[in-house]
Scaffold this active site. Structure first.
Site, PDB file in Angstrom:
ATOM      1  N   ALA A   8      -6.240 -11.197 -27.180  1.00  0.00           N
ATOM      2  CA  ALA A   8      -4.786 -11.020 -27.396  1.00  0.00           C
ATOM      3  C   ALA A   8      -4.428  -9.608 -27.864  1.00  0.00           C
ATOM      4  CB  ALA A   8      -4.298 -12.059 -28.415  1.00  0.00           C
ATOM      5  N   VAL A  60      -4.486  -6.635 -26.215  1.00  0.00           N
ATOM      6  CA  VAL A  60      -3.804  -5.772 -25.230  1.00  0.00           C
ATOM      7  C   VAL A  60      -3.557  -6.582 -23.946  1.00  0.00           C
ATOM      8  CG1 VAL A  60      -4.749  -3.527 -25.997  1.00  0.00           C
ATOM      9  CG2 VAL A  60      -6.055  -4.930 -24.388  1.00  0.00           C
ATOM     10  N   ILE A 102      -2.843  -8.673 -20.653  1.00  0.00           N
ATOM     11  CA  ILE A 102      -2.313 -10.007 -20.342  1.00  0.00           C
ATOM     12  C   ILE A 102      -2.295 -10.890 -21.594  1.00  0.00           C
ATOM     13  CG2 ILE A 102      -2.766 -12.119 -19.004  1.00  0.00           C
ATOM     14  CD1 ILE A 102      -3.980 -10.242 -16.808  1.00  0.00           C
ATOM     15  N   ASP A 136     -15.628 -11.415 -32.084  1.00  0.00           N
ATOM     16  CA  ASP A 136     -16.350 -10.902 -30.926  1.00  0.00           C
ATOM     17  C   ASP A 136     -16.804 -12.125 -30.133  1.00  0.00           C
ATOM     18  OD1 ASP A 136     -18.033  -9.934 -29.017  1.00  0.00           O
ATOM     19  OD2 ASP A 136     -19.206  -8.666 -30.362  1.00  0.00           O
ATOM     20  N   LEU A 137     -16.192 -12.328 -28.991  1.00  0.00           N
ATOM     21  CA  LEU A 137     -16.433 -13.549 -28.216  1.00  0.00           C
ATOM     22  C   LEU A 137     -17.812 -13.578 -27.562  1.00  0.00           C
ATOM     23  CD1 LEU A 137     -12.878 -13.635 -26.712  1.00  0.00           C
ATOM     24  CD2 LEU A 137     -13.798 -15.474 -28.115  1.00  0.00           C
ATOM     25  N   TYR A 187     -18.820  -9.254 -11.167  1.00  0.00           N
ATOM     26  CA  TYR A 187     -17.562  -9.694 -11.795  1.00  0.00           C
ATOM     27  C   TYR A 187     -17.013 -10.910 -11.045  1.00  0.00           C
ATOM     28  CZ  TYR A 187     -12.566  -9.746 -12.920  1.00  0.00           C
ATOM     29  OH  TYR A 187     -11.295 -10.153 -13.286  1.00  0.00           O
ATOM     30  N   LYS A 199     -16.136 -14.898 -12.016  1.00  0.00           N
ATOM     31  CA  LYS A 199     -14.839 -15.536 -11.789  1.00  0.00           C
ATOM     32  C   LYS A 199     -14.981 -16.748 -10.848  1.00  0.00           C
ATOM     33  CE  LYS A 199     -12.314 -13.062 -14.581  1.00  0.00           C
ATOM     34  NZ  LYS A 199     -11.633 -13.659 -15.753  1.00  0.00           N
ATOM     35  N   GLU A 203      -1.177  -4.460 -13.902  1.00  0.00           N
ATOM     36  CA  GLU A 203      -1.229  -3.145 -14.544  1.00  0.00           C
ATOM     37  C   GLU A 203      -1.518  -3.297 -16.037  1.00  0.00           C
ATOM     38  OE1 GLU A 203       2.106  -0.804 -13.360  1.00  0.00           O
ATOM     39  OE2 GLU A 203       1.496   0.820 -14.708  1.00  0.00           O
TER      40      GLU A 203
HETATM   41  O1  NJP Z   1      -7.702  -6.822 -19.482  1.00  0.00           O
HETATM   42  P1  NJP Z   1      -7.722  -5.818 -20.709  1.00  0.00           P
HETATM   43  P2  NJP Z   1      -6.503  -7.711 -18.851  1.00  0.00           P
HETATM   44  N1  NJP Z   1     -14.648 -10.275 -27.765  1.00  0.00           N
HETATM   45  O2  NJP Z   1      -8.966  -5.020 -20.500  1.00  0.00           O
HETATM   46  C1  NJP Z   1     -10.730  -8.773 -24.882  1.00  0.00           C
HETATM   47  C2  NJP Z   1      -8.290 -11.039 -15.788  1.00  0.00           C
HETATM   48  N2  NJP Z   1      -7.794 -10.244 -14.657  1.00  0.00           N
HETATM   49  O3  NJP Z   1      -5.511  -8.059 -19.861  1.00  0.00           O
HETATM   50  O4  NJP Z   1     -12.019  -7.101 -28.153  1.00  0.00           O
HETATM   51  C3  NJP Z   1     -13.326 -10.476 -27.912  1.00  0.00           C
HETATM   52  O5  NJP Z   1      -6.431  -5.098 -20.840  1.00  0.00           O
HETATM   53  C4  NJP Z   1     -10.172  -7.407 -25.240  1.00  0.00           C
HETATM   54  O6  NJP Z   1     -10.075  -7.262 -26.666  1.00  0.00           O
HETATM   55  P3  NJP Z   1     -10.938  -6.242 -27.593  1.00  0.00           P
HETATM   56  C5  NJP Z   1      -9.483 -10.425 -16.488  1.00  0.00           C
HETATM   57  O7  NJP Z   1     -10.700 -10.728 -15.836  1.00  0.00           O
HETATM   58  C6  NJP Z   1      -7.201  -9.037 -14.829  1.00  0.00           C
HETATM   59  O8  NJP Z   1      -6.072  -7.066 -17.606  1.00  0.00           O
HETATM   60  O9  NJP Z   1      -9.968  -5.817 -28.617  1.00  0.00           O
HETATM   61  N3  NJP Z   1     -12.405 -10.048 -27.043  1.00  0.00           N
HETATM   62  C7  NJP Z   1      -8.786  -7.478 -24.635  1.00  0.00           C
HETATM   63  O10 NJP Z   1      -7.885  -8.093 -25.523  1.00  0.00           O
HETATM   64  C8  NJP Z   1      -9.384 -11.083 -17.849  1.00  0.00           C
HETATM   65  O11 NJP Z   1     -10.034 -12.326 -17.855  1.00  0.00           O
HETATM   66  C9  NJP Z   1      -6.777  -8.300 -13.705  1.00  0.00           C
HETATM   67  O12 NJP Z   1     -11.449  -5.152 -26.708  1.00  0.00           O
HETATM   68  C10 NJP Z   1     -12.852  -9.353 -25.983  1.00  0.00           C
HETATM   69  C11 NJP Z   1      -8.989  -8.352 -23.418  1.00  0.00           C
HETATM   70  O13 NJP Z   1     -10.250  -9.041 -23.581  1.00  0.00           O
HETATM   71  C12 NJP Z   1      -7.887 -11.272 -18.056  1.00  0.00           C
HETATM   72  O14 NJP Z   1      -7.283 -11.140 -16.775  1.00  0.00           O
HETATM   73  C13 NJP Z   1      -6.989  -8.816 -12.445  1.00  0.00           C
HETATM   74  C14 NJP Z   1     -14.209  -9.102 -25.760  1.00  0.00           C
HETATM   75  C15 NJP Z   1      -9.075  -7.537 -22.132  1.00  0.00           C
HETATM   76  O15 NJP Z   1      -7.905  -6.798 -21.979  1.00  0.00           O
HETATM   77  C16 NJP Z   1      -7.241 -10.266 -18.986  1.00  0.00           C
HETATM   78  O16 NJP Z   1      -7.385  -8.971 -18.432  1.00  0.00           O
HETATM   79  C17 NJP Z   1      -7.606 -10.032 -12.299  1.00  0.00           C
HETATM   80  C18 NJP Z   1     -15.122  -9.590 -26.717  1.00  0.00           C
HETATM   81  N4  NJP Z   1     -16.453  -9.377 -26.630  1.00  0.00           N
HETATM   82  C19 NJP Z   1      -8.007 -10.744 -13.416  1.00  0.00           C
HETATM   83  N5  NJP Z   1     -14.331  -8.375 -24.611  1.00  0.00           N
HETATM   84  C20 NJP Z   1      -6.110  -6.968 -13.784  1.00  0.00           C
HETATM   85  N6  NJP Z   1      -5.734  -6.488 -14.963  1.00  0.00           N
HETATM   86  O17 NJP Z   1      -5.915  -6.327 -12.730  1.00  0.00           O
HETATM   87  C21 NJP Z   1     -13.082  -8.194 -24.138  1.00  0.00           C
HETATM   88  O18 NJP Z   1      -7.805 -10.496 -11.071  1.00  0.00           O
HETATM   89  N7  NJP Z   1     -12.190  -8.776 -24.960  1.00  0.00           N
END
Ligand code: NJP
Length: 251
Positions: A10, A12, A14, A61-62, A157, A161, A193
């Site tokens: 949550a 940044v 989506i 940390d997930l 990736y 999915k 985006e």
């Molecule tokens: O990605 P991004 P989106 N522990 O990089 C978190 C899918 N999707 O919002 O920990 C906890 O801006 C990270 O938080 P932080 C995509 O596969 C997207 O675009 O603070 N949290 C951040 O909040 C994904 O499933 C597109 O770094 C962890 C978030 O994940 C979903 O949409 C296209 C973590 C990622 O934010 C959200 O993507 C598509 C951890 N270890 C599918 N690692 C697209 N944007 O084009 C990461 O087809 N996070």
């Protein structure tokens, strides 16, 4: 309204847009990610906007199961449990399969597949012990989870999915077998985006920028609207998958 939702990732993109939309609708939202400071900022924004719900930031940390389990136990103590679980956190390390790094693959499996499965299991446990029959599990999948031929460098990736596609259907079947009305849905976006493309550790920032400039992408808020639509469906309606692409995106 008044229900407790967990939104993973949550901080940044989506996840932040989904958390904001649910707080606006009056839900109590536990938003988790590693960058908890960003969720704290978002919580303050929601409060100043006068939204009727609240956003509760939680650092997690997930990729670490212990941290996920502690989070669920904190939610149980402080908020009784979870009614809605939005498995949104995800990442991509885009590199060829024949020369990619195991570490990146493991990271994608840990977050995109394992964390989603652990959160789903724990959320279901929480719903079941409180007799919540109208709960909802929503998985943020990808068009990459449906495409028969993944794009170059995205093979691993897409494999994670594809797993989300299979898991969501499996969860739906198990929920039915358990004779509950808890629903499971996946939302599969095309290009959105966010910082996503820029966060791929191995991607070239210029390449990432070119991807977003190549077409009018979806906005994170478009995905948040799909989430509120799915949650607002009448109780007898099961929405299995919402596939959303920018008009200009072909596959
Ligand atoms: O990605 P991004 P989106 N522990 O990089 C978190 C899918 N999707 O919002 O920990 C906890 O801006 C990270 O938080 P932080 C995509 O596969 C997207 O675009 O603070 N949290 C951040 O909040 C994904 O499933 C597109 O770094 C962890 C978030 O994940 C979903 O949409 C296209 C973590 C990622 O934010 C959200 O993507 C598509 C951890 N270890 C599918 N690692 C697209 N944007 O084009 C990461 O087809 N996070």
């Amino acid at each position: 309204k008044g229900r407790v939702a967990l939104v993973t990732g949550a901080s940044v993109g989506i996840g932040a847009a989904v958390a904001r939309a649910l707080v606006q609708q009056g839900m109590r939202v536990v938003g988790c990610a590693r960058s908890v400071d960003k969720i704290e900022k978002l919580a303050a924004e929601c409060q100043s906007a006068g939204y009727s719900g609240t956003l509760i930031p939680y650092k997690c940390d997930l990729s670490n199961e212990e941290e996920i389990l502690s989070m669920f136990s904190a939610i149980k103590t402080l908020h009784k449990g979870v009614d809605v679980c939005i498995n949104n956190a995800g990442l991509a390390h885009n590199e060829p399969l024949l020369s990619g790094k195991t570490e990146g693959w493991r990271n994608m499996i840990d977050v995109n597949v394992l964390a989603l499965s652990i959160c789903t299991r724990e959320a279901y446990k929480s719903m079941k012990e409180r007799n919540v029959d109208d709960g909802h599990i929503i998985n943020i999948n990808s068009m990459g989870g449906h495409r028969m031929v993944p794009s170059a460098d995205e093979h691993f990736y897409c494999a994670t999915k594809y797993a989300v596609t299979a898991l969501t259907e499996g969860i739906r079947q198990e929920l039915r077998e358990a004779n509950t009305h808890i629903r499971a849905t996946c939302i599969s976006p095309g290009l959105v985006e966010t910082e996503f493309a820029f966060r791929h550790h191995n991607s070239d920032p210029e390449k990432a920028a070119a991807v977003y400039e190549s077409m009018k992408c979806l906005k994170a808020e478009d995905i948040a609207s799909a989430v509120t639509f799915v949650l607002g469906a009448p109780p007898h309606v099961q929405i299995g998958d919402v596939q959303m692409r920018p008009v200009e995106q072909v596959s």
